[in-house]
Design a protein around this motif. Structure first.
Motif, short mmCIF file in Angstrom:
data_model
loop_
_atom_site.label_atom_id
_atom_site.label_comp_id
_atom_site.label_asym_id
_atom_site.label_seq_id
_atom_site.Cartn_x
_atom_site.Cartn_y
_atom_site.Cartn_z
N UNK A 1 40.44 97.82 36.70
CA UNK A 1 41.43 98.19 35.70
C UNK A 1 41.52 97.09 34.65
N UNK A 2 42.61 97.06 33.89
CA UNK A 2 42.73 96.10 32.79
C UNK A 2 42.64 94.64 33.25
N UNK A 3 42.84 94.38 34.51
CA UNK A 3 42.68 93.01 35.01
C UNK A 3 41.22 92.58 34.96
N UNK A 4 40.29 93.55 34.95
CA UNK A 4 38.87 93.20 34.90
C UNK A 4 38.23 93.50 33.55
N UNK A 5 38.76 94.47 32.78
CA UNK A 5 38.14 94.78 31.48
C UNK A 5 39.07 94.63 30.29
N UNK A 6 40.30 94.19 30.50
CA UNK A 6 41.22 93.92 29.40
C UNK A 6 41.99 95.16 28.97
N UNK A 7 42.79 95.01 27.90
CA UNK A 7 43.57 96.14 27.39
C UNK A 7 42.65 97.25 26.89
N UNK A 8 43.17 98.47 26.86
CA UNK A 8 42.41 99.65 26.44
C UNK A 8 42.94 100.11 25.09
N UNK A 9 42.02 100.31 24.14
CA UNK A 9 42.39 100.81 22.82
C UNK A 9 42.87 102.26 22.93
N UNK A 10 43.84 102.63 22.09
CA UNK A 10 44.28 104.02 22.06
C UNK A 10 43.11 104.97 21.86
N UNK A 11 42.09 104.55 21.08
CA UNK A 11 40.96 105.44 20.82
C UNK A 11 40.13 105.69 22.07
N UNK A 12 40.29 104.86 23.10
CA UNK A 12 39.56 105.05 24.35
C UNK A 12 40.36 105.81 25.41
N UNK A 13 41.55 106.27 25.04
CA UNK A 13 42.34 107.13 25.92
C UNK A 13 41.90 108.56 25.65
N UNK A 14 41.28 109.19 26.64
CA UNK A 14 40.73 110.52 26.46
C UNK A 14 41.75 111.63 26.70
N UNK A 15 42.79 111.32 27.46
CA UNK A 15 43.81 112.32 27.72
C UNK A 15 44.81 111.84 28.75
N UNK A 16 45.87 112.61 28.89
CA UNK A 16 46.92 112.32 29.87
C UNK A 16 46.80 113.35 30.99
N UNK A 17 47.01 112.90 32.22
CA UNK A 17 46.99 113.78 33.38
C UNK A 17 48.40 114.37 33.53
N UNK A 18 48.50 115.68 33.51
CA UNK A 18 49.81 116.32 33.67
C UNK A 18 50.11 116.51 35.15
N UNK A 19 51.38 116.47 35.48
CA UNK A 19 51.85 116.64 36.86
C UNK A 19 51.34 115.57 37.81
N UNK A 20 51.03 114.38 37.30
CA UNK A 20 50.62 113.28 38.18
C UNK A 20 51.86 112.78 38.92
N UNK A 21 51.71 112.42 40.19
CA UNK A 21 52.87 111.94 40.94
C UNK A 21 53.36 110.62 40.37
N UNK A 22 54.68 110.42 40.34
CA UNK A 22 55.20 109.14 39.85
C UNK A 22 54.86 108.02 40.83
#
Length: 103
Positions: free
Chosen positions: A81-102
């Protein structure tokens, strides 16, 4: 789900080599303070670095740059995760998972 990304959302992110499913932990402008900031020591150059507030720690606080998020896996002991590859640009967010458990 539409609207802005929020802390706790589960998203698909594109990295240099993979597409991963991760949870948003920090948003642009958020500060990661010690001791959690220590986990990001290998990628600290991708963050804005604040001064240590109390005492001589190795790097102080990290601020998430504008246009970026920090994502973490729910199973943090083994997660890439970001601990190994750093912050993620908004342009690299492909989508949001709906109904994911909190978390």
């Amino acid at each position: 789900a539409r609207g802005p990304l929020r802390r706790g959302d589960v998203v698909l992110v594109q990295t240099a080599t993979d597409v991963l499913i991760k949870r948003i932990a920090y948003l642009p402008g958020d500060t990661i303070s010690m001791p959690e900031a220590f986990a990001f020591r290998r990628v600290r150059d991708y963050f804005e670095i604040g001064r240590p507030q109390d005492g001589p720690d190795f790097m102080g606080r990290l601020r998430v740059p504008a246009g970026y998020i920090v994502v973490l896996g729910d199973n943090r002991r083994v997660s890439e995760d970001s601990r190994s590859f750093g912050p993620v640009s908004f342009k690299d967010v492909l989508g949001r998972i709906v109904n994911a458990p909190p978390r």
